[in-house]
Design a protein around this motif. Structure first.
Motif, short mmCIF file in Angstrom:
data_model
loop_
_atom_site.label_atom_id
_atom_site.label_comp_id
_atom_site.label_asym_id
_atom_site.label_seq_id
_atom_site.Cartn_x
_atom_site.Cartn_y
_atom_site.Cartn_z
N ASP A 38 0.83 -1.21 0.00
CA ASP A 38 0.00 0.00 0.00
C ASP A 38 0.87 1.26 0.00
O ASP A 38 0.61 2.22 -0.73
N ILE A 39 1.89 1.24 0.85
CA ILE A 39 2.76 2.41 0.99
C ILE A 39 3.56 2.64 -0.30
O ILE A 39 3.69 3.77 -0.77
N ALA A 40 4.08 1.55 -0.88
CA ALA A 40 4.85 1.67 -2.12
C ALA A 40 3.98 2.20 -3.25
O ALA A 40 4.43 3.04 -4.05
N ALA A 41 2.73 1.74 -3.31
CA ALA A 41 1.82 2.20 -4.36
C ALA A 41 1.55 3.69 -4.22
O ALA A 41 1.53 4.43 -5.21
N ASP A 42 1.33 4.16 -2.98
CA ASP A 42 1.08 5.58 -2.77
C ASP A 42 2.30 6.41 -3.14
O ASP A 42 2.17 7.51 -3.69
N ALA A 43 3.49 5.89 -2.84
CA ALA A 43 4.73 6.61 -3.14
C ALA A 43 5.15 6.45 -4.60
O ALA A 43 6.12 7.08 -5.04
N GLN A 44 4.45 5.56 -5.32
CA GLN A 44 4.75 5.28 -6.73
C GLN A 44 6.18 4.77 -6.90
O GLN A 44 6.94 5.23 -7.76
N ILE A 45 6.51 3.81 -6.04
CA ILE A 45 7.81 3.14 -6.13
C ILE A 45 7.57 1.64 -6.05
O ILE A 45 6.47 1.19 -5.71
N SER A 46 8.59 0.86 -6.33
CA SER A 46 8.47 -0.59 -6.23
C SER A 46 8.58 -1.02 -4.77
O SER A 46 9.16 -0.31 -3.93
N MET A 47 8.02 -2.19 -4.46
CA MET A 47 8.15 -2.72 -3.10
C MET A 47 9.61 -2.97 -2.76
O MET A 47 10.05 -2.78 -1.63
N GLY A 48 10.37 -3.40 -3.77
CA GLY A 48 11.79 -3.66 -3.54
C GLY A 48 12.53 -2.42 -3.07
O GLY A 48 13.37 -2.49 -2.17
N LEU A 49 12.18 -1.27 -3.67
CA LEU A 49 12.83 -0.02 -3.26
C LEU A 49 12.42 0.35 -1.84
O LEU A 49 13.24 0.82 -1.05
N ALA A 50 11.15 0.13 -1.51
CA ALA A 50 10.68 0.43 -0.15
C ALA A 50 11.44 -0.40 0.87
O ALA A 50 11.85 0.09 1.92
N TYR A 51 11.67 -1.68 0.53
CA TYR A 51 12.38 -2.57 1.45
C TYR A 51 13.87 -2.21 1.57
O TYR A 51 14.53 -2.61 2.53
N ARG A 52 14.40 -1.49 0.62
CA ARG A 52 15.79 -1.04 0.73
C ARG A 52 15.96 -0.03 1.86
O ARG A 52 17.04 0.11 2.43
N TYR A 53 14.86 0.67 2.18
CA TYR A 53 14.92 1.71 3.21
C TYR A 53 14.36 1.26 4.55
O TYR A 53 14.79 1.75 5.60
N PHE A 54 13.39 0.34 4.53
CA PHE A 54 12.75 -0.11 5.77
C PHE A 54 12.54 -1.62 5.71
O PHE A 54 12.10 -2.15 4.69
N ALA A 55 12.81 -2.28 6.84
CA ALA A 55 12.71 -3.74 6.89
C ALA A 55 11.26 -4.21 6.78
O ALA A 55 10.99 -5.26 6.19
N ASP A 56 10.33 -3.46 7.36
CA ASP A 56 8.92 -3.84 7.34
C ASP A 56 8.08 -2.61 7.68
O ASP A 56 8.61 -1.53 7.94
N LYS A 57 6.75 -2.79 7.70
CA LYS A 57 5.88 -1.64 7.96
C LYS A 57 6.03 -1.15 9.40
O LYS A 57 5.83 0.04 9.68
#
Length: 213
Positions: A38-57
């Motif tokens: 959900d967060i990646a979609a709102d930020a318009q980035i891939s889930m992989g990129l989100a996980y590069r910055y944060f381990a989990d929600k």
């Protein structure tokens, strides 16, 4: 031409801030049921990129709470340093609090914190830090009320009771702002109207002036 380390750092910081901005909106809407997707979609980035910055929600949520707690105390201390009488500084503090309730990003923070508290999803250490943050705000109000009573700008009475009343009033404003932001922004009273409830009546003010002369 390759980017410098400084440029790479700025990009990383901007990307992290973008993820946190999106997370604040998503958590405010969905509570702790929100997902990294959900967060990646709102930020318009891939889930992989989100996980590069944060381990989990949970790590994202912790960063948002940390951001809120870090901003609050410094702002409270700054408000104590503004020039003016105790009554004027109290008015500045209340104005700041009321104005913040009218900003969407502030309401989103309150919504996500409420979701976490009611869901029992907030870790004990965060709950404790949040309590200390709120206590610092109340102590600041109490200090200004005591000084305002000494200067004749605030009605006499038990400072702790006056702080409790002020806190309950501001809590009510917060709930109003969360439930109906449009109505809140239309009808919210300014700080001077709120502070009339705490100003001494003419007789009390006259008595205070006689005692100080």
């Amino acid at each position: 031409m390759p980017r410098t380390p400084e440029a790479n750092q700025r990009i990383r910081e901007a990307q992290r801030a973008k993820i946190l901005d999106s997370a604040r909106r998503v958590f405010a809407r969905k509570g702790m049921e929100a997902t990294i997707a959900d967060i990646a979609a709102d930020a318009q980035i891939s889930m992989g990129l989100a996980y590069r910055y944060f381990a989990d929600k949970e790590a994202i949520f912790a960063a948002l709470v940390q951001q809120t707690l870090s901003d609050g105390p410094s702002m409270t201390q700054k408000l104590l340093q503004v020039p003016g009488t105790p009554g004027q500084r109290l008015a500045t503090l209340i104005s700041h609090i009321v104005a913040a309730r009218g900003r969407p990003e502030t309401l989103e923070v309150y919504q996500l914190l409420n979701h976490a508290l009611y869901a029992g999803a907030m870790p004990d250490d965060m709950r404790e830090r949040l309590g200390k943050h709120y206590q610092m705000l109340l102590e600041t109000m109490k200090q200004l009320i005591i000084e305002g009573q000494a200067s004749g700008e605030v009605a006499p009475g038990d400072p702790d009771q006056l702080v409790a009343i002020m806190g309950a009033f501001l809590d009510g404003l917060t709930r109003w702002a969360v439930q109906d932001p449009e109505q809140f922004n239309t009808y919210v009273p300014d700080a001077e109207i709120i502070l009339r409830l705490f100003k001494p009546c003419a007789e009390e003010k006259s008595s205070s002036e006689r005692l100080s002369s």
